[in-house]
Design an enzyme around this catalytic site. Structure first.
Site, PDB file in Angstrom:
ATOM      1  N   GLY A  93      10.545 -27.671 -18.990  1.00 58.69           N
ATOM      2  CA  GLY A  93      11.504 -28.555 -18.346  1.00 58.69           C
ATOM      3  C   GLY A  93      10.868 -29.908 -18.137  1.00 58.69           C
ATOM      4  O   GLY A  93       9.649 -30.039 -18.184  1.00 58.69           O
ATOM      5  N   GLY A  94      11.682 -30.913 -17.933  1.00 56.45           N
ATOM      6  CA  GLY A  94      11.144 -32.256 -17.736  1.00 56.45           C
ATOM      7  C   GLY A  94      10.227 -32.635 -18.879  1.00 56.45           C
ATOM      8  O   GLY A  94      10.595 -32.522 -20.047  1.00 56.45           O
ATOM      9  N   ASP A  95       9.020 -33.067 -18.538  1.00 58.41           N
ATOM     10  CA  ASP A  95       8.050 -33.448 -19.571  1.00 58.41           C
ATOM     11  C   ASP A  95       6.918 -32.427 -19.669  1.00 58.41           C
ATOM     12  O   ASP A  95       5.813 -32.758 -20.062  1.00 58.41           O
ATOM     13  CB  ASP A  95       7.512 -34.850 -19.312  1.00 58.41           C
ATOM     14  N   GLU A  96       7.203 -31.176 -19.319  1.00 59.15           N
ATOM     15  CA  GLU A  96       6.212 -30.099 -19.378  1.00 59.15           C
ATOM     16  C   GLU A  96       6.490 -29.161 -20.544  1.00 59.15           C
ATOM     17  O   GLU A  96       7.597 -28.664 -20.699  1.00 59.15           O
ATOM     18  CB  GLU A  96       6.232 -29.268 -18.092  1.00 59.15           C
TER      19      GLU A  96
ATOM     20  N   LEU B  21       3.328 -34.727 -20.387  1.00 58.86           N
ATOM     21  CA  LEU B  21       3.275 -36.117 -20.869  1.00 58.86           C
ATOM     22  C   LEU B  21       2.738 -37.031 -19.777  1.00 58.86           C
ATOM     23  O   LEU B  21       3.098 -36.892 -18.615  1.00 58.86           O
ATOM     24  CB  LEU B  21       4.649 -36.591 -21.305  1.00 58.86           C
TER      25      LEU B  21
END
Length: 184
Positions: free
Chosen positions: A105-108, A65
């Site tokens: 994870g995160g925005d991946e 993102l």
């Protein structure tokens, strides 16, 4: 008396069966991201490796993102969670039955699809760049992604495909996030 002994010997077996079912459910849940419902890295990797072995024309995509931290900082973590959930839904829908999506994870995010053509890239780009509706407001949503065609690799290895997709994604980010690149 025999019925009583039989019942007493069944109880431990029933307990182990219930325990095994609970463990199986927990393992399956651990392979899913609790926020988005997508496969986690471990769950996605196993499925992706099977898919690329069966379909040498498959493509691996890495999605990140754009401006996610700014969205979180400006509109709050609930808006960020909504963006992650919406991105996951859009990626899952785009993959359809011929692919599989996951969240690293995160925005991946990551995906593998059997075939990738220009129309598919255009559709994914459009889906990932549609604004997000949050609390009655329209928030910008965008993502950069890179793709690697398995057929372009010397050996069809998922780790190499992810590395190439990552390099293509960062090349896209370097171009000002104006669309995807494939590793060619």
């Amino acid at each position: 008396m025999e019925l009583h002994i039989a019942a007493a010997s069944i109880a431990p077996l029933l307990g182990w069966a219930v325990h095994g079912g609970i463990l199986a459910h927990r393992l399956a849940a651990a392979r899913r991201d609790p926020l988005t419902g997508l496969h986690t890295r471990a769950g996605w990797t196993a499925r992706a490796e099977r898919l690329i072995c069966r379909h040498p024309g498959a493509a691996v995509l890495l999605v990140d993102l754009d401006h996610f931290k700014a969205l979180n900082d400006t509109h709050g973590h609930a808006a960020g969670d909504t963006a992650l959930i919406e991105t996951a839904d859009r990626l899952r829908t785009w993959c359809g039955p011929s692919g599989i999506a996951g969240r690293l994870g995160g925005d991946e995010f990551v995906a593998v699809v059997r075939d990738l053509d220009a129309a598919g890239i255009d559709a994914l780009t459009a889906a990932l760049h549609r604004p997000l509706t949050y609390n009655g407001a329209s928030l910008p949503l965008a993502a950069s992604f890179g793709a690697c065609l398995i057929a372009d690799l010397p050996l069809p290895a998922l780790t190499d495909a992810l590395t190439a997709a990552d390099a293509a994604m960062y090349a896209t980010k370097g171009r000002g996030r104006r669309g995807p690149r494939t590793s060619r």
